[in-house]
Write an enzyme that holds these catalytic residues in place. Structure first.
Site, PDB file in Angstrom:
ATOM      1  N   CYS A   1       0.857  -1.089  -0.026  1.00 18.01           N
ATOM      2  CA  CYS A   1      -0.065   0.035   0.037  1.00 18.01           C
ATOM      3  C   CYS A   1       0.761   1.456   0.080  1.00 18.01           C
ATOM      4  CB  CYS A   1      -1.002  -0.099   1.254  1.00 18.01           C
ATOM      5  SG  CYS A   1      -0.126   0.088   2.866  1.00 18.01           S
ATOM      6  N   CYS A  10      -1.460   0.799   7.452  1.00 16.29           N
ATOM      7  CA  CYS A  10      -2.962   0.497   7.496  1.00 16.29           C
ATOM      8  C   CYS A  10      -3.119  -0.778   6.636  1.00 16.29           C
ATOM      9  CB  CYS A  10      -3.666   1.685   6.887  1.00 16.29           C
ATOM     10  SG  CYS A  10      -3.349   3.070   8.147  1.00 16.29           S
ATOM     11  N   ARG A  11      -3.201  -0.558   5.424  1.00 16.01           N
ATOM     12  CA  ARG A  11      -4.027  -1.408   4.663  1.00 16.01           C
ATOM     13  C   ARG A  11      -3.118  -2.839   4.518  1.00 16.01           C
ATOM     14  NH1 ARG A  11      -5.074   2.447  -0.404  1.00 16.01           N
ATOM     15  NH2 ARG A  11      -3.229   3.060   0.421  1.00 16.01           N
ATOM     16  N   SER A  12      -1.847  -2.732   4.043  1.00 23.82           N
ATOM     17  CA  SER A  12      -1.004  -3.822   3.560  1.00 23.82           C
ATOM     18  C   SER A  12      -0.657  -4.701   5.156  1.00 23.82           C
ATOM     19  CB  SER A  12       0.171  -3.396   2.839  1.00 23.82           C
ATOM     20  OG  SER A  12       1.035  -2.562   3.493  1.00 23.82           O
ATOM     21  N   ASN A  57       2.257   1.406   4.401  1.00 19.32           N
ATOM     22  CA  ASN A  57       2.471   0.094   5.273  1.00 19.32           C
ATOM     23  C   ASN A  57       2.306   0.055   6.588  1.00 19.32           C
ATOM     24  OD1 ASN A  57       5.573  -1.933   5.633  1.00 19.32           O
ATOM     25  ND2 ASN A  57       3.540  -2.463   5.096  1.00 19.32           N
ATOM     26  N   ASP A  95      -7.967   4.019   1.222  1.00 18.94           N
ATOM     27  CA  ASP A  95      -7.148   4.407   2.186  1.00 18.94           C
ATOM     28  C   ASP A  95      -7.721   4.883   3.248  1.00 18.94           C
ATOM     29  OD1 ASP A  95      -5.066   5.620   3.756  1.00 18.94           O
ATOM     30  OD2 ASP A  95      -4.293   6.705   1.967  1.00 18.94           O
TER      31      ASP A  95
HETATM   32  P1  4NP Z   1      -1.988   2.923   4.165  1.00 16.69           P
HETATM   33  O1  4NP Z   1      -2.322   4.159   4.672  1.00 16.69           O
HETATM   34  O2  4NP Z   1      -1.213   3.153   2.636  1.00 16.69           O
HETATM   35  O3  4NP Z   1      -2.951   2.123   4.077  1.00 16.69           O
HETATM   36  O4  4NP Z   1      -0.860   2.530   5.064  1.00 16.69           O
HETATM   37  C1  4NP Z   1      -1.788   5.474   4.952  1.00 16.69           C
HETATM   38  C2  4NP Z   1      -0.762   5.796   5.963  1.00 16.69           C
HETATM   39  C3  4NP Z   1      -0.097   6.908   6.018  1.00 16.69           C
HETATM   40  C4  4NP Z   1      -0.227   7.889   4.962  1.00 16.69           C
HETATM   41  C5  4NP Z   1      -1.033   7.594   3.904  1.00 16.69           C
HETATM   42  C6  4NP Z   1      -1.674   6.392   3.777  1.00 16.69           C
HETATM   43  N1  4NP Z   1       0.548   8.856   5.165  1.00 16.69           N
HETATM   44  O5  4NP Z   1       0.370   9.977   3.977  1.00 16.69           O
HETATM   45  O6  4NP Z   1       1.067   9.205   5.918  1.00 16.69           O
END
Ligand code: 4NP
Length: 166
Positions: A15, A20-22, A18, A134
């Site tokens: 994702c 939340c989703r992945s 790294n 997201d």
């Molecule tokens: P993820 O979510 O891609 O599912 O881990 C996010 C976590 C942090 C950020 C963006 C998306 N960020 O911009 O910090």
């Protein structure tokens, strides 16, 4: 995407951050693999296309939502996707089309390794969605929705991967 199940021994979930989703996908898929009895046959990991959170544990909302479903992801640490991952994994599952495009661009620059790149939700063909949204800037319900999508796709993936071994 039609997989050759016996050829897939390692799966990397990707994702943006790294955190939340992945990490949730890694935890859910690992739980499915363990309950299917294939724990010792798979390498399972996750990574982000952005490096802001490298070394950090998953978002506390992701940890809590996964734990409520019996999956402990608290020991994971965020890492940045590396071009070496194209060599080190058989299948790379992107959470959304933006992650997918980043991976394809990286693959084109690096020269393709062995990995096949897919959208995670390719493995949940009954769902209308293509992207795992997201949840970072939203509320707890977003994390529940992410887990619902991931669980369906993870089950679809494990079904494909174990098909030839039944
Ligand atoms: P993820 O979510 O891609 O599912 O881990 C996010 C976590 C942090 C950020 C963006 C998306 N960020 O911009 O910090």
């Amino acid at each position: 995407m039609l997989l050759e199940p016996a050829g897939i021994k390692s799966v990397l979930f990707v994702c943006l951050g790294n955190i939340c989703r992945s990490p949730m996908a890694e935890g859910v898929f690992r739980a499915h693999v363990v309950s299917a009895g294939f724990a010792d046959r798979f390498k399972i990991a996750s990574a982000g296309t952005g490096g802001w959170h490298v070394g950090a544990p998953p978002d506390e909302r992701a940890i809590a939502a996964a734990l409520a479903r019996g999956i402990d992801i608290s020991q994971q640490k965020a890492r940045l996707f590396s071009v070496d991952d194209f060599q080190n994994f058989d299948l790379i599952c992107a959470m959304d089309q933006e992650n997918f495009a980043a991976l394809e661009q990286g693959a084109a620059q690096a020269g393709f390794g062995q990995a096949r790149i897919s959208l995670l939700l390719d493995f949940a063909p009954d769902l209308a969605e293509l992207n795992v949204p997201d949840p970072y800037y939203g509320g707890a319900d977003g994390f529940e929705n992410v887990l619902d999508l991931i669980e369906q796709a993870s089950q679809g993936l494990i079904d494909q991967l174990t098909l030839s071994r039944r």
